[in-house]
Design an enzyme around this catalytic site. Structure first.
Site, PDB file in Angstrom:
ATOM      1  NE  ARG A 104     -11.835 -27.180  53.864  1.00 32.48           N
ATOM      2  CZ  ARG A 104     -12.146 -25.761  53.306  1.00 32.48           C
ATOM      3  NH1 ARG A 104     -11.799 -25.457  52.043  1.00 32.48           N
ATOM      4  NH2 ARG A 104     -12.704 -25.102  54.273  1.00 32.48           N
ATOM      5  CB  THR A 376     -15.237 -21.573  46.250  1.00 28.72           C
ATOM      6  OG1 THR A 376     -14.816 -21.305  47.432  1.00 28.72           O
ATOM      7  CG2 THR A 376     -15.418 -23.209  45.861  1.00 28.72           C
ATOM      8  CB  THR A 394     -12.112 -23.060  47.313  1.00 33.40           C
ATOM      9  OG1 THR A 394     -12.213 -21.700  48.042  1.00 33.40           O
ATOM     10  CG2 THR A 394     -11.621 -24.102  48.631  1.00 33.40           C
ATOM     11  CG  ASP A 418     -13.199 -21.841  55.338  1.00 31.15           C
ATOM     12  OD1 ASP A 418     -13.857 -21.009  55.516  1.00 31.15           O
ATOM     13  OD2 ASP A 418     -13.232 -22.380  54.144  1.00 31.15           O
ATOM     14  CB  SER A 447     -15.089 -27.005  53.368  1.00 32.59           C
ATOM     15  OG  SER A 447     -15.712 -26.456  52.122  1.00 32.59           O
ATOM     16  N   GLY A 468     -19.158 -19.854  46.625  1.00 32.16           N
ATOM     17  CA  GLY A 468     -19.796 -18.733  47.375  1.00 32.16           C
ATOM     18  C   GLY A 468     -19.806 -18.795  49.117  1.00 32.16           C
ATOM     19  N   GLY A 469     -18.693 -19.591  49.408  1.00 31.06           N
ATOM     20  CA  GLY A 469     -18.504 -19.633  50.813  1.00 31.06           C
ATOM     21  C   GLY A 469     -19.723 -20.204  51.468  1.00 31.06           C
TER      22      GLY A 469
END
Ligand code: GLY
Length: 563
Positions: A104, A376, A394, A418, A447, A468-469
């Site tokens: 991340r 993503t 992503t 985010d 996330s 898709g968040g």
């Protein structure tokens, strides 16, 4: 003797040329499903899936193939495949070990909690979403090198297809041409250097996309390893790009970035073992919460997408997302009561106020209480030895910050969005958060990515995930329930309409093709329905009766390959 040696050499050449069978970057088709016996890859782009299978055929394992596929996606699927973003890898190795690699992005050292607020305290979401200041320190390249520990082939072999595709180009699909045309003005606004995705005449299907700057960057990574990205020429180009647009990523930030191995989230559901991503992704915890909340409700009897089953799953989604907003953040920075949140008794109690046939309310629901706190992309691989890998990666929004590092040819993420920019202010996915997910230097933003593997009798049964968040965990939840509880085929589990509830806003998002009768019944219960386009692009591999069934979502250019 000589003729014997000659024969062996010819045979070796034949085997080699067969195993490196050329991938034609000009011509490919969308193969949505394969049923095979040895290995398979499913990803957001046919060429990337082909690269992965080629690596498997060359003797690579699932980790090798996942790395090569991911690198290829950074070239052929620039909307989300990346080296300028981050992600998570979940794996189950054939000897039984589970792995979770966290790559991340991290907030730069100059980031601070209020960096996106104006002088009157209002959130300026354009700054957390567009351009240089939206970018966090990329993690993908570090993640790839952290994964190499489990790979078998030399890195040079894994990265070469990405170099070839960037250097010699590939034919873009219709949806990619549409995307580049749609984002033309944004690319121009967000960049001062030439960008490979910008042309003076509109793009059309079949046009070749050649990315020479990206090829040069990828070659530096091939030759120098992670230092080819985090130090030297690439670092210089990133920092120079930052200076052009008030970005704050520094040489030190790049040099200090570290991918981390985590312990997988692991739990059982209806006799299956599920492994998924722990914090800083909320995905694994949300999945465990949602499945835990419906586990004792006999959802099979309620049947697929009836008003009753949709209501039950919606109410589980609502409660899980309320907890996400209140309790979740980077556990390296804040205290998160994970054990309590996934405790069976707690999850049962969360559903105490559930009333059959009557819509719940997010105002009344809030987070649980106890004493203590889209764009993503996803890929799956399975190999002949039974190693399974699930990777979600992503840039955050489609094409991330839309800023390409001048001279280096790759897009930077806009992952800073985010974080919770300000408590109570939704991010681009409408997700809320509080201090737990506030910005701090070096912190990882929360996330929703949910790379997941479902084991049956200790062996991979499903390998899945989606972009898709915030809809990611709910899509993975529904796909698992579709197969385990509704006994659906892999294809239907992926392609049937999806829905999504995330506590706030208090609406059920439903794909346009959702059954109208169920919608009417849910409205009568008191639910507000929001019809929308696609939810996610779920990639799924199912291993069933000795066969590998790989399915790419109908919603995009996703494609399955296998052998
Ligand atoms: N950027 C989307 C996520 O990480 O959930």
């Amino acid at each position: 003797m000589k003729s014997k040696l000659f024969f062996i050499a010819v045979l070796a050449c034949l085997i080699a040329s067969q195993s490196t069978a050329q991938i034609n970057p000009n011509k490919y088709r969308l193969q949505k499903k394969v049923v095979v016996t040895r290995g398979a890859v499913v990803s957001a782009h046919p060429l990337a899936s082909k690269v992965g299978v080629q690596i498997l055929k060359q003797g690579g394992n699932a980790v090798d193939a996942a790395i090569a596929t991911q690198l290829a996606l950074a070239v052929v699927y620039p909307g989300a495949g990346n080296i300028g973003g981050g992600g998570f890898l979940v794996g189950h190795l054939s000897k039984g070990k589970n792995i979770a690699i966290d790559f991340r992005e991290m907030a730069p050292s100059k980031a601070n909690r209020d960096m996106y607020l104006d002088s009157t305290g209002n959130a300026q979401m354009n700054l957390s979403q567009d351009g240089h200041l939206a970018a966090a320190v990329p993690g993908t390249v570090a993640g790839i090198f952290a994964s190499m520990k489990y790979a078998r082939l030399p890195f040079k072999k894994l990265i070469q297809p990405a170099i070839d595709l960037a250097e010699h180009g590939f034919a873009i699909s219709k949806s990619q041409a549409d995307d580049f045309n749609e984002f033309h003005n944004e690319f121009k606004a967000m960049n001062t250097s030439p960008v490979a995705f910008v042309k003076f005449v509109p793009w059309k299907e079949g046009d070749m996309l050649v990315q020479l700057n990206l090829a040069a960057t990828v070659k530096r990574i091939r030759d120098l390893g992670a230092k080819g990205f985090y130090e030297g020429e690439t670092a210089r180009l990133i920092v120079e790009e930052m200076q052009k647009g008030k970005g704050i990523i520094s040489y030190e930030d790049l040099k200090n970035y570290k991918a981390k191995e985590r312990t997988v989230t692991r739990f059982t559901y209806h006799g299956y073992e599920i492994i998924s991503m722990p914090l800083p992704s909320s995905g694994g915890i949300l999945l465990q919460q949602m499945l835990g909340m419906i586990a004792d409700k006999n959802i099979t009897a309620l049947k697929f997408q009836t008003p009753a089953s949709v209501q039950l799953m919606t109410e589980a989604e609502r409660r899980a997302f309320a907890d996400r907003a209140e309790f979740l953040g980077d556990a390296d920075f804040v205290k998160v009561p994970v054990k309590t949140l996934v405790n069976k008794k707690y999850l049962k109690e969360r559903m105490n106020d559930y009333v059959d046939g009557k819509a719940g309310s997010s105002r009344a629901t809030g987070a649980g209480s106890f004493k203590e706190s889209e764009e993503t992309t996803h890929l799956n691989v399975i190999d002949a030895a039974g190693n399974a890998v699930s990777v979600t990666t992503t840039l955050n929004g489609h094409f991330g910050s839309r800023t390409v590092v001048g001279g280096a040819g790759f897009l930077l993420n806009n992952e800073m969005d985010d974080f919770s920019v300000k408590p109570g202010v939704p991010n681009m996915y409408g997700a809320l958060g509080n201090e737990k997910n506030a910005i701090a230097p070096g912190k990882r933003m929360l996330s929703s990515m949910t790379p997941t593997i479902v084991l049956k009798n200790g062996k991979p049964y499903l390998v899945l995930g989606t972009p898709g968040g915030t809809t990611i965990p709910t899509s993975v939840f529904q796909t698992i329930v579709n197969i385990i509880d509704f006994n659906m085929s892999a294809e239907d589990a992926v392609n049937k309409p999806k829905f999504h509830h995330q506590w706030l806003p208090d609406v059920i998002d439903m794909e346009d093709d959702f059954d109208a009768t169920s919608i009417a019944a849910l409205k009568a219960m008191g639910y507000t329905i929001n019809k929308r386009g696609s939810i996610g692009r779920t990639e799924l591999i199912q291993i069933k009766k000795g066969k590998i069934i790989a399915v790419g979502d109908k919603r995009g250019d996703d494609a399955a390959e296998g052998y």
